[in-house]
Motif scaffolding. Sequence first.
Motif, PDB file in Angstrom:
ATOM      1  N   ILE A 197       0.854  -1.198   0.000  1.00 18.06           N
ATOM      2  CA  ILE A 197       0.000   0.000   0.000  1.00 18.06           C
ATOM      3  C   ILE A 197       0.886   1.242   0.000  1.00 18.06           C
ATOM      4  CG2 ILE A 197      -1.771   1.287   1.254  1.00 18.06           C
ATOM      5  CD1 ILE A 197      -2.675  -1.343   2.484  1.00 18.06           C
ATOM      6  N   ARG A 198       0.550   2.195  -0.863  1.00 15.13           N
ATOM      7  CA  ARG A 198       1.316   3.455  -0.933  1.00 15.13           C
ATOM      8  C   ARG A 198       0.893   4.354   0.222  1.00 15.13           C
ATOM      9  NH1 ARG A 198       5.993   3.931  -3.651  1.00 15.13           N
ATOM     10  NH2 ARG A 198       6.571   6.108  -3.830  1.00 15.13           N
ATOM     11  N   VAL A 199       1.838   4.695   1.076  1.00 16.36           N
ATOM     12  CA  VAL A 199       1.548   5.494   2.265  1.00 16.36           C
ATOM     13  C   VAL A 199       2.280   6.834   2.161  1.00 16.36           C
ATOM     14  CG1 VAL A 199       1.733   5.641   4.779  1.00 16.36           C
ATOM     15  CG2 VAL A 199       1.233   3.441   3.683  1.00 16.36           C
ATOM     16  N   SER A 200       1.535   7.912   2.358  1.00 20.36           N
ATOM     17  CA  SER A 200       2.117   9.259   2.356  1.00 20.36           C
ATOM     18  C   SER A 200       1.819   9.927   3.691  1.00 20.36           C
ATOM     19  CB  SER A 200       1.540  10.103   1.215  1.00 20.36           C
ATOM     20  OG  SER A 200       1.880   9.550  -0.036  1.00 20.36           O
ATOM     21  N   ARG A 201       2.826  10.538   4.259  1.00 25.89           N
ATOM     22  CA  ARG A 201       2.652  11.266   5.514  1.00 25.89           C
ATOM     23  C   ARG A 201       3.337  12.626   5.395  1.00 25.89           C
ATOM     24  NH1 ARG A 201       4.454   6.138   7.489  1.00 25.89           N
ATOM     25  NH2 ARG A 201       2.774   4.934   8.475  1.00 25.89           N
ATOM     26  N   SER A 202       2.738  13.628   6.002  1.00 21.16           N
ATOM     27  CA  SER A 202       3.326  14.967   6.027  1.00 21.16           C
ATOM     28  C   SER A 202       3.151  15.560   7.412  1.00 21.16           C
ATOM     29  CB  SER A 202       2.666  15.875   4.983  1.00 21.16           C
ATOM     30  OG  SER A 202       2.991  15.465   3.681  1.00 21.16           O
TER      31      SER A 202
END
Length: 241
Positions: A197-202
């Motif tokens: 799963i592609r996970v993006s965090r900022s």
Amino acid sequence: MDFLPISFYRPGYQAQGTPMRDLLSYMLQDELGFPVTTHALQHRKRETPEKWHKSFRLDGFHPDEVKVSVSDGMVRIKARHERGDEDNRDVREATRTLKIPAGVDQGKVHCFMDHDNHYVVEAPFIPKEEDQEMELKIEDVPKAITQGDEDMQVAEAGQPFKESLDLSVFEPDHINVKRKGNIISVSADHDKEEDGIRVSRSFRREFTVPEGMDCSQVKVCRDPEGRLTIMAPTRPEEEDK
């Protein structure tokens, strides 16, 4: 010697303002529903001047007859007008010299003519070091073998300003810490595939270092658990009080 080009009147220009200032004033009036007076804008401009500028008139000279050059910390204006023929010629000349103050960016001096036919010479001030944004290095604090957070406690000792953040979900090279004046900004971005799963965090956060702290000595430490601590000591002159 290179001469500066002279630009001409720009609609909306006011002698004590700038086109961008006029645009922001108009936008602010429209947003808030009440006028922002020229006096208020000029008062703010005096408190934090953005540019050095000088204006002058050269009546009787066409702009093509005016030459402006910059050298050795001086702005030199020369105007020359000729009329008549070889046997009967009338020549008029005028010169002006302006000293460029310290702290002005001499490489960005330019000249233009405003709507009142005044020539205006201006240049921005060189930003002070404390007003420039700079990236802060993140120092790694090794984990103590026998006393847990002892090393971090030692690093934090004597630092009256401390802010801690849990950024354990980010790798060290994903974290950026910058300082501009007494404002510390922390940002972190993470984008990778985890279990298919592609996970993006900022993450974004800003801190204001209190008055009396030495912003030039801000330190950023990261412990093995991913806790980021931002610290600043008291200014030496404050300690003597």
